[in-house]
Design an enzyme around this catalytic site. Sequence first.
Site, mmCIF file in Angstrom:
data_model
loop_
_atom_site.group_PDB
_atom_site.id
_atom_site.type_symbol
_atom_site.label_atom_id
_atom_site.label_comp_id
_atom_site.label_asym_id
_atom_site.label_seq_id
_atom_site.Cartn_x
_atom_site.Cartn_y
_atom_site.Cartn_z
ATOM 1 N N TYR A 56 19.210 -12.749 88.429
ATOM 2 C CA TYR A 56 18.812 -12.660 89.840
ATOM 3 C C TYR A 56 17.812 -13.760 90.219
ATOM 4 O O TYR A 56 17.811 -14.233 91.357
ATOM 5 C CB TYR A 56 18.296 -11.252 90.166
ATOM 6 N N ARG A 59 20.041 -16.643 91.069
ATOM 7 C CA ARG A 59 20.697 -16.451 92.375
ATOM 8 C C ARG A 59 19.691 -16.610 93.511
ATOM 9 O O ARG A 59 20.002 -17.159 94.565
ATOM 10 C CB ARG A 59 21.328 -15.058 92.451
ATOM 11 N N HIS A 107 23.987 -3.337 99.971
ATOM 12 C CA HIS A 107 23.820 -3.553 98.525
ATOM 13 C C HIS A 107 22.485 -4.200 98.174
ATOM 14 O O HIS A 107 22.347 -4.806 97.117
ATOM 15 C CB HIS A 107 24.999 -4.384 97.990
#
Length: 232
Positions: A56, A59, A107
Amino acid sequence: MTQKKKLTVLSGAGISAESGIPTFRGADGLWEGHRVEDVATPEAWHRNPTLVQQFYNERRKKALEVFPNDGHKVLADLEAEFDVTIITQNVDNLHERAGSTNVIHLHGELFKARSTYDETLIYDVEGWEIKMGDCCEKGSQLRPHIVWFGEAVPMMFEAEKVVKQSDFLIVVGTSMLVYPAASLAFMTNPGVPIYVVNPQKTEFPPTPDLFFIEDVATKGLKKVADILKKEN
Ligand code: APR
């Protein structure tokens, strides 16, 4: 003043593809190099939290390098004529950066992290690289504010309410393979037009209310906006 009609948009990874964020299930999908179960499940977090944080962090860093595209902008501009709610499966913030003011993140959000001790403690982590040990109170840990596979989707209830009150629905850039998010597309009232924008055919039960626009988001959403403006 007459009330604006309610336009709901269900968006997925495909709307951010032209901004340079790969989709999940495309050839160069985000999961490539990682199995989903190694980076996006509660079990992965327990087994190897460092790997999950790294995934993450990477990202999050890449998300700083991209910009909203014309698809995001068309949806933001539609707020001038419609009461627009975007329900997105995306964890990027490109809808907001394009100017959309009413976005439900089903999400989770890449630029947020929360305490494992108290999930109401949510922090803005844009530009951060989260390390193990980072958190707010002793013994706790910051985790990505992401809904992982196998976790509940807390925003579903609100999203369902919005879809059921819609006058129009746009479904853009989603493979419709992930539930419960995909089920939202089937919750409109009878007679409510559904515009599906996707360069590839996706599975939808046949209904006279469904209009498939076989195109990428930047072009397809312009076509839908033109149709909607005429219908309004
Ligand atoms: N414009 C519009 N749609 C596009 C474009 C484009 N330029 N490029 C690709 N697409 C379409 C693909 O044809 C595909 O149907 O976008 C869709 C992307 O599908 P997925 O990669 O499965 O993404 P999504 O549906 O958002 O995935 C849902 O799955 O992995 C989880 O939590 C993650 O939110 C994600 C969820």
